[in-house]
Write a protein that holds these residues in place. Structure first.
Motif, PDB file in Angstrom:
ATOM      1  N   LYS A  71       0.910  -1.185   0.030  1.00 47.82           N
ATOM      2  CA  LYS A  71       0.059   0.008  -0.084  1.00 47.82           C
ATOM      3  C   LYS A  71       0.944   1.427  -0.077  1.00 47.82           C
ATOM      4  CE  LYS A  71      -3.992  -1.887   2.189  1.00 47.82           C
ATOM      5  NZ  LYS A  71      -4.761  -1.909   3.475  1.00 47.82           N
ATOM      6  N   LEU A  72       1.999   1.321   0.669  1.00 48.89           N
ATOM      7  CA  LEU A  72       2.959   2.385   0.946  1.00 48.89           C
ATOM      8  C   LEU A  72       3.597   2.625  -0.274  1.00 48.89           C
ATOM      9  CD1 LEU A  72       4.794   4.411   2.102  1.00 48.89           C
ATOM     10  CD2 LEU A  72       6.322   2.642   2.549  1.00 48.89           C
ATOM     11  N   HIS A  73       3.867   1.655  -1.213  1.00 50.00           N
ATOM     12  CA  HIS A  73       4.715   1.752  -2.585  1.00 50.00           C
ATOM     13  C   HIS A  73       3.778   2.102  -3.653  1.00 50.00           C
ATOM     14  CE1 HIS A  73       7.888   0.035  -0.395  1.00 50.00           C
ATOM     15  NE2 HIS A  73       7.381  -1.378  -0.683  1.00 50.00           N
ATOM     16  N   LEU A  74       2.442   1.766  -3.391  1.00 48.68           N
ATOM     17  CA  LEU A  74       1.389   2.149  -4.544  1.00 48.68           C
ATOM     18  C   LEU A  74       1.056   3.374  -4.319  1.00 48.68           C
ATOM     19  CD1 LEU A  74      -1.227  -0.881  -4.390  1.00 48.68           C
ATOM     20  CD2 LEU A  74       0.170   0.353  -6.496  1.00 48.68           C
ATOM     21  N   VAL A 118      16.690  10.591  -6.777  1.00 46.65           N
ATOM     22  CA  VAL A 118      17.220   9.379  -5.699  1.00 46.65           C
ATOM     23  C   VAL A 118      17.936   9.653  -4.515  1.00 46.65           C
ATOM     24  CG1 VAL A 118      18.438   6.925  -5.600  1.00 46.65           C
ATOM     25  CG2 VAL A 118      17.048   7.422  -7.630  1.00 46.65           C
ATOM     26  N   SER A 119      18.960  10.454  -4.575  1.00 44.56           N
ATOM     27  CA  SER A 119      19.965  10.925  -3.636  1.00 44.56           C
ATOM     28  C   SER A 119      19.313  11.645  -2.499  1.00 44.56           C
ATOM     29  CB  SER A 119      20.874  11.937  -4.310  1.00 44.56           C
ATOM     30  OG  SER A 119      20.879  12.870  -5.017  1.00 44.56           O
ATOM     31  N   SER A 120      18.326  12.609  -3.058  1.00 41.92           N
ATOM     32  CA  SER A 120      17.707  13.544  -1.818  1.00 41.92           C
ATOM     33  C   SER A 120      16.688  12.736  -1.353  1.00 41.92           C
ATOM     34  CB  SER A 120      17.079  14.899  -2.544  1.00 41.92           C
ATOM     35  OG  SER A 120      16.089  14.449  -3.389  1.00 41.92           O
ATOM     36  N   ALA A 121      16.029  11.873  -1.658  1.00 37.87           N
ATOM     37  CA  ALA A 121      14.807  10.897  -1.145  1.00 37.87           C
ATOM     38  C   ALA A 121      15.583  10.252  -0.247  1.00 37.87           C
ATOM     39  CB  ALA A 121      14.201   9.963  -2.251  1.00 37.87           C
ATOM     40  N   VAL A 122      16.400   9.399  -0.393  1.00 41.03           N
ATOM     41  CA  VAL A 122      17.177   8.518   0.496  1.00 41.03           C
ATOM     42  C   VAL A 122      17.781   9.540   1.747  1.00 41.03           C
ATOM     43  CG1 VAL A 122      18.798   6.839   0.810  1.00 41.03           C
ATOM     44  CG2 VAL A 122      17.613   6.847  -1.231  1.00 41.03           C
ATOM     45  N   ILE A 123      18.378  10.426   1.320  1.00 39.62           N
ATOM     46  CA  ILE A 123      19.326  11.208   2.423  1.00 39.62           C
ATOM     47  C   ILE A 123      18.259  11.928   3.304  1.00 39.62           C
ATOM     48  CG2 ILE A 123      20.698  13.057   2.654  1.00 39.62           C
ATOM     49  CD1 ILE A 123      22.328  12.385   0.408  1.00 39.62           C
ATOM     50  N   LEU A 124      17.296  12.505   2.558  1.00 36.93           N
ATOM     51  CA  LEU A 124      16.156  13.401   3.594  1.00 36.93           C
ATOM     52  C   LEU A 124      15.425  12.421   4.275  1.00 36.93           C
ATOM     53  CD1 LEU A 124      15.050  16.173   1.183  1.00 36.93           C
ATOM     54  CD2 LEU A 124      16.693  16.426   3.223  1.00 36.93           C
ATOM     55  N   THR A 125      15.189  11.258   3.808  1.00 33.08           N
ATOM     56  CA  THR A 125      14.277  10.325   4.737  1.00 33.08           C
ATOM     57  C   THR A 125      15.234   9.762   5.821  1.00 33.08           C
ATOM     58  OG1 THR A 125      13.122   9.676   2.547  1.00 33.08           O
ATOM     59  CG2 THR A 125      13.107   8.021   4.451  1.00 33.08           C
ATOM     60  N   LYS A 126      16.493   9.450   5.604  1.00 35.34           N
ATOM     61  CA  LYS A 126      17.217   9.068   6.524  1.00 35.34           C
ATOM     62  C   LYS A 126      17.580  10.225   7.888  1.00 35.34           C
ATOM     63  CE  LYS A 126      21.751   6.743   7.158  1.00 35.34           C
ATOM     64  NZ  LYS A 126      22.844   6.079   6.591  1.00 35.34           N
ATOM     65  N   ALA A 127      17.626  11.378   7.048  1.00 31.90           N
ATOM     66  CA  ALA A 127      17.618  12.478   8.258  1.00 31.90           C
ATOM     67  C   ALA A 127      16.677  12.815   9.034  1.00 31.90           C
ATOM     68  CB  ALA A 127      18.039  13.808   7.365  1.00 31.90           C
ATOM     69  N   VAL A 128      15.553  12.220   8.697  1.00 29.62           N
ATOM     70  CA  VAL A 128      14.337  12.600   9.645  1.00 29.62           C
ATOM     71  C   VAL A 128      13.957  11.264  10.114  1.00 29.62           C
ATOM     72  CG1 VAL A 128      13.358  14.408   8.206  1.00 29.62           C
ATOM     73  CG2 VAL A 128      12.731  12.257   7.625  1.00 29.62           C
ATOM     74  N   GLY A 129      14.854  10.001  10.211  1.00 26.77           N
ATOM     75  CA  GLY A 129      14.390   8.941  10.779  1.00 26.77           C
ATOM     76  C   GLY A 129      13.462   8.164  10.122  1.00 26.77           C
ATOM     77  N   GLY A 130      13.141   8.247   8.834  1.00 29.11           N
ATOM     78  CA  GLY A 130      11.768   7.607   8.100  1.00 29.11           C
ATOM     79  C   GLY A 130      12.271   6.359   7.906  1.00 29.11           C
ATOM     80  N   ASN A 131      11.461   5.450   6.792  1.00 27.36           N
ATOM     81  CA  ASN A 131      11.660   4.105   6.456  1.00 27.36           C
ATOM     82  C   ASN A 131      12.770   4.242   5.226  1.00 27.36           C
ATOM     83  OD1 ASN A 131      11.770   1.545   5.558  1.00 27.36           O
ATOM     84  ND2 ASN A 131       9.489   1.598   5.979  1.00 27.36           N
ATOM     85  N   GLU A 132      14.160   3.868   5.768  1.00 27.06           N
ATOM     86  CA  GLU A 132      15.004   4.233   4.314  1.00 27.06           C
ATOM     87  C   GLU A 132      14.810   2.817   3.337  1.00 27.06           C
ATOM     88  OE1 GLU A 132      19.857   4.765   4.154  1.00 27.06           O
ATOM     89  OE2 GLU A 132      19.037   4.398   6.139  1.00 27.06           O
ATOM     90  N   ALA A 133      14.640   2.006   3.936  1.00 25.29           N
ATOM     91  CA  ALA A 133      14.534   0.900   2.971  1.00 25.29           C
ATOM     92  C   ALA A 133      13.509   1.276   1.859  1.00 25.29           C
ATOM     93  CB  ALA A 133      14.145  -0.600   3.710  1.00 25.29           C
ATOM     94  N   ALA A 134      12.174   1.720   2.590  1.00 23.80           N
ATOM     95  CA  ALA A 134      11.158   1.879   1.589  1.00 23.80           C
ATOM     96  C   ALA A 134      11.561   3.153   0.747  1.00 23.80           C
ATOM     97  CB  ALA A 134       9.810   2.271   2.296  1.00 23.80           C
ATOM     98  N   ALA A 135      12.363   4.008   1.082  1.00 27.60           N
ATOM     99  CA  ALA A 135      12.566   5.253   0.202  1.00 27.60           C
ATOM    100  C   ALA A 135      13.572   4.610  -0.643  1.00 27.60           C
ATOM    101  CB  ALA A 135      13.361   6.319   1.104  1.00 27.60           C
ATOM    102  N   ILE A 136      14.537   3.866  -0.409  1.00 30.73           N
ATOM    103  CA  ILE A 136      15.335   3.278  -1.428  1.00 30.73           C
ATOM    104  C   ILE A 136      14.933   2.787  -2.669  1.00 30.73           C
ATOM    105  CG2 ILE A 136      17.282   1.501  -1.857  1.00 30.73           C
ATOM    106  CD1 ILE A 136      18.457   2.176   0.865  1.00 30.73           C
ATOM    107  N   PHE A 137      13.686   1.591  -2.201  1.00 27.76           N
ATOM    108  CA  PHE A 137      12.875   1.001  -3.079  1.00 27.76           C
ATOM    109  C   PHE A 137      12.147   1.848  -3.902  1.00 27.76           C
ATOM    110  CE2 PHE A 137       8.798  -0.870  -4.195  1.00 27.76           C
ATOM    111  CZ  PHE A 137       9.437  -2.090  -5.110  1.00 27.76           C
TER     112      PHE A 137
END
Length: 165
Positions: A71-74, A118-137
């Protein structure tokens, strides 16, 4: 909170502001053909380093778990590849009756149709403590889907490829 603690906590935002200030002072350093060679360093080295670094920090269980959030990916893919471009298109229809430069509107349309970097999505997600694996995917999969969408034979035959290119 002291200045040193604040910089330690907000180091990423501080570095972004610093990079912007330095780029304003001497833009030729990061220009195409400049000493930083952005056509190589950004395109290949930076993106590869971000994915490699993110991959090393993820546990296999986290990545497997993230892949199961259908659901998240959709939601993310529909939002970035359908809702956002449509919203930008509607906004551009309103702006087209103004005296704004036609090429600026075409640039906004192009940027509005592209997946997030890709770079900003992953870095910013990691910076705010989000789901990094989902951001990478979602970053990788979104870029793949965008490429399929733009290069699909149906869009090319219908002449709609111009809308998102």
């Amino acid at each position: 909170m002291g200045l040193r603690e604040r910089l330690g906590k907000e180091w990423f935002m501080f570095c972004i502001v610093l990079a912007i200030v330095l780029a304003k002072m001497d833009p030729s350093v990061g220009a195409k053909g400049g000493p930083l060679k952005p056509e190589t360093t950004i395109t290949y080295i930076a993106v590869s380093t971000i994915f490699f670094n993110s991959g090393l920090s993820l546990k296999t269980e986290e990545l497997t778990s993230a892949l199961m959030h259908i659901k998240l990916h959709l939601f993310v893919q529909i939002f970035t590849l359908a809702f956002f471009p449509t919203t930008i298109w509607l906004f551009l229809q309103l702006l087209s009756v103004t005296s704004i430069n036609e090429w600026l509107l075409k640039g906004l349309q192009t940027v509005g149709c592209m997946p997030p970097p890709v770079s900003s999505a992953v870095i910013l997600t990691k910076a705010v403590g989000g789901n990094e694996a989902a951001a990478i995917f979602n970053s990788a999969f979104g870029s793949f889907l965008w490429d399929l969408k733009v290069n699909s034979p149906e869009l090319q035959l219908q002449g709609l490829r111009e809308v998102c290119v």
